[in-house]
Scaffold this motif. Structure first.
Motif, PDB file in Angstrom:
ATOM      1  N   GLY A   1      14.372  44.040  75.720  1.00  0.00           N
ATOM      2  CA  GLY A   1      15.605  44.549  76.362  1.00  0.00           C
ATOM      3  C   GLY A   1      16.597  43.517  77.014  1.00  0.00           C
ATOM      4  O   GLY A   1      17.381  44.123  77.289  1.00  0.00           O
ATOM      5  N   ALA A   2      16.099  42.293  77.161  1.00  0.00           N
ATOM      6  CA  ALA A   2      16.941  41.417  77.823  1.00  0.00           C
ATOM      7  C   ALA A   2      17.449  40.353  76.909  1.00  0.00           C
ATOM      8  O   ALA A   2      16.488  39.749  76.038  1.00  0.00           O
ATOM      9  CB  ALA A   2      16.011  40.834  78.934  1.00  0.00           C
ATOM     10  N   GLN A   3      18.874  39.951  77.027  1.00  0.00           N
ATOM     11  CA  GLN A   3      19.118  38.790  76.240  1.00  0.00           C
ATOM     12  C   GLN A   3      18.503  37.511  76.285  1.00  0.00           C
ATOM     13  O   GLN A   3      18.254  37.242  77.598  1.00  0.00           O
ATOM     14  CB  GLN A   3      20.716  38.667  76.318  1.00  0.00           C
ATOM     15  N   HIS A   4      18.048  36.831  75.249  1.00  0.00           N
ATOM     16  CA  HIS A   4      17.148  36.023  75.439  1.00  0.00           C
ATOM     17  C   HIS A   4      17.819  34.461  74.715  1.00  0.00           C
ATOM     18  O   HIS A   4      17.971  33.590  75.516  1.00  0.00           O
ATOM     19  CB  HIS A   4      15.707  35.956  74.472  1.00  0.00           C
ATOM     20  N   ASP A   5      18.677  34.580  73.778  1.00  0.00           N
ATOM     21  CA  ASP A   5      19.545  33.391  73.254  1.00  0.00           C
ATOM     22  C   ASP A   5      20.286  33.861  72.425  1.00  0.00           C
ATOM     23  O   ASP A   5      20.697  35.061  71.883  1.00  0.00           O
ATOM     24  CB  ASP A   5      18.365  32.642  72.253  1.00  0.00           C
ATOM     25  N   PHE A   6      21.217  32.873  72.050  1.00  0.00           N
ATOM     26  CA  PHE A   6      22.319  33.343  71.187  1.00  0.00           C
ATOM     27  C   PHE A   6      22.749  31.993  70.453  1.00  0.00           C
ATOM     28  O   PHE A   6      22.314  30.797  70.728  1.00  0.00           O
ATOM     29  CB  PHE A   6      23.679  33.816  71.564  1.00  0.00           C
ATOM     30  N   TRP A   7      23.174  31.956  69.004  1.00  0.00           N
ATOM     31  CA  TRP A   7      23.360  31.004  68.196  1.00  0.00           C
ATOM     32  C   TRP A   7      22.023  30.423  67.490  1.00  0.00           C
ATOM     33  O   TRP A   7      22.116  30.158  66.373  1.00  0.00           O
ATOM     34  CB  TRP A   7      24.209  29.854  69.013  1.00  0.00           C
ATOM     35  N   ARG A   8      21.013  30.127  68.406  1.00  0.00           N
ATOM     36  CA  ARG A   8      19.856  29.465  67.919  1.00  0.00           C
ATOM     37  C   ARG A   8      18.808  29.829  68.786  1.00  0.00           C
ATOM     38  O   ARG A   8      18.790  30.264  69.694  1.00  0.00           O
ATOM     39  CB  ARG A   8      19.947  27.797  68.345  1.00  0.00           C
ATOM     40  N   VAL A   9      17.486  29.767  67.957  1.00  0.00           N
ATOM     41  CA  VAL A   9      16.366  30.213  68.568  1.00  0.00           C
ATOM     42  C   VAL A   9      15.714  28.977  68.931  1.00  0.00           C
ATOM     43  O   VAL A   9      15.325  28.214  68.031  1.00  0.00           O
ATOM     44  CB  VAL A   9      15.493  31.041  67.638  1.00  0.00           C
ATOM     45  N   ASP A  10      14.988  28.910  70.085  1.00  0.00           N
ATOM     46  CA  ASP A  10      14.186  27.847  70.812  1.00  0.00           C
ATOM     47  C   ASP A  10      12.660  28.385  70.530  1.00  0.00           C
ATOM     48  O   ASP A  10      12.303  29.334  71.248  1.00  0.00           O
ATOM     49  CB  ASP A  10      14.457  27.555  72.203  1.00  0.00           C
ATOM     50  N   PRO A  11      12.129  27.914  69.437  1.00  0.00           N
ATOM     51  CA  PRO A  11      10.831  28.612  69.171  1.00  0.00           C
ATOM     52  C   PRO A  11       9.719  28.537  70.174  1.00  0.00           C
ATOM     53  O   PRO A  11       9.081  29.417  70.252  1.00  0.00           O
ATOM     54  CB  PRO A  11      10.138  27.559  68.024  1.00  0.00           C
ATOM     55  N   GLU A  12       9.709  27.449  71.046  1.00  0.00           N
ATOM     56  CA  GLU A  12       8.806  27.297  71.965  1.00  0.00           C
ATOM     57  C   GLU A  12       9.038  28.304  73.070  1.00  0.00           C
ATOM     58  O   GLU A  12       8.262  28.828  74.024  1.00  0.00           O
ATOM     59  CB  GLU A  12       8.384  25.911  72.533  1.00  0.00           C
ATOM     60  N   ARG A  13      10.337  28.506  73.578  1.00  0.00           N
ATOM     61  CA  ARG A  13      10.937  29.407  74.586  1.00  0.00           C
ATOM     62  C   ARG A  13      10.572  30.853  74.151  1.00  0.00           C
ATOM     63  O   ARG A  13      10.267  31.602  74.873  1.00  0.00           O
ATOM     64  CB  ARG A  13      12.246  29.012  74.813  1.00  0.00           C
ATOM     65  N   LEU A  14      10.681  31.076  72.599  1.00  0.00           N
ATOM     66  CA  LEU A  14      10.454  32.360  72.369  1.00  0.00           C
ATOM     67  C   LEU A  14       9.074  32.789  72.378  1.00  0.00           C
ATOM     68  O   LEU A  14       8.447  33.844  72.792  1.00  0.00           O
ATOM     69  CB  LEU A  14      11.057  32.560  70.845  1.00  0.00           C
ATOM     70  N   ARG A  15       8.326  31.719  71.785  1.00  0.00           N
ATOM     71  CA  ARG A  15       6.650  31.863  72.006  1.00  0.00           C
ATOM     72  C   ARG A  15       6.332  32.402  73.395  1.00  0.00           C
ATOM     73  O   ARG A  15       5.343  33.230  73.939  1.00  0.00           O
ATOM     74  CB  ARG A  15       5.938  30.825  71.666  1.00  0.00           C
ATOM     75  N   LYS A  16       6.999  31.560  74.561  1.00  0.00           N
ATOM     76  CA  LYS A  16       6.656  31.533  76.002  1.00  0.00           C
ATOM     77  C   LYS A  16       6.950  32.894  76.324  1.00  0.00           C
ATOM     78  O   LYS A  16       6.524  33.573  77.164  1.00  0.00           O
ATOM     79  CB  LYS A  16       7.280  30.538  77.047  1.00  0.00           C
ATOM     80  N   ALA A  17       8.194  33.467  76.096  1.00  0.00           N
ATOM     81  CA  ALA A  17       8.654  34.899  76.457  1.00  0.00           C
ATOM     82  C   ALA A  17       7.834  35.800  76.040  1.00  0.00           C
ATOM     83  O   ALA A  17       7.562  36.894  76.520  1.00  0.00           O
ATOM     84  CB  ALA A  17      10.053  34.947  75.800  1.00  0.00           C
TER      85      ALA A  17
END
Length: 100
Positions: A79-95
């Motif tokens: 429910g919270a904005q995480h990224d825009f334009w690109r996805v950082d795979p490690e940051r997404l895994r951490k979240a």
């Protein structure tokens, strides 16, 4: 003050469709190369972690189009904005390793 496009709970806003129980939502549009790359990354990471995700086409909704047109793809996690334009795979895994 909340910045436009930074809603903590997009499903609470009438202008952002409810994405169901998916932990990750990718707001994107057809024909967007960055969107295709982001969706592939999100799909791979979510499959790896057993996490649900969904795609919402901003061009199907005038409010979403106005809100996100310059930022797609836009990724929300829990429910919270995480990224825009690109996805950082490690940051997404951490979240996604955190409980919702």
């Amino acid at each position: 003050m909340r910045l436009p496009g930074r809603s903590r709970h997009p499903e609470a806003s009438p202008s952002v469709p409810h994405a169901g129980a998916a932990r990750v939502v990718v707001y994107s549009r057809e024909g967007c190369h960055l969107c295709e790359v982001a969706e592939a990354q999100v799909a791979e990471i979510c499959a790896e972690l057993g996490t649900s995700w969904t795609r919402v086409d901003i061009d199907d909704d005038p409010d979403l189009h106005q809100r996100f047109t310059e930022q797609v793809p836009v990724t929300f996690v829990d429910g919270a904005q995480h990224d825009f334009w690109r996805v950082d795979p490690e940051r997404l895994r951490k979240a996604l390793s955190k409980r919702p």
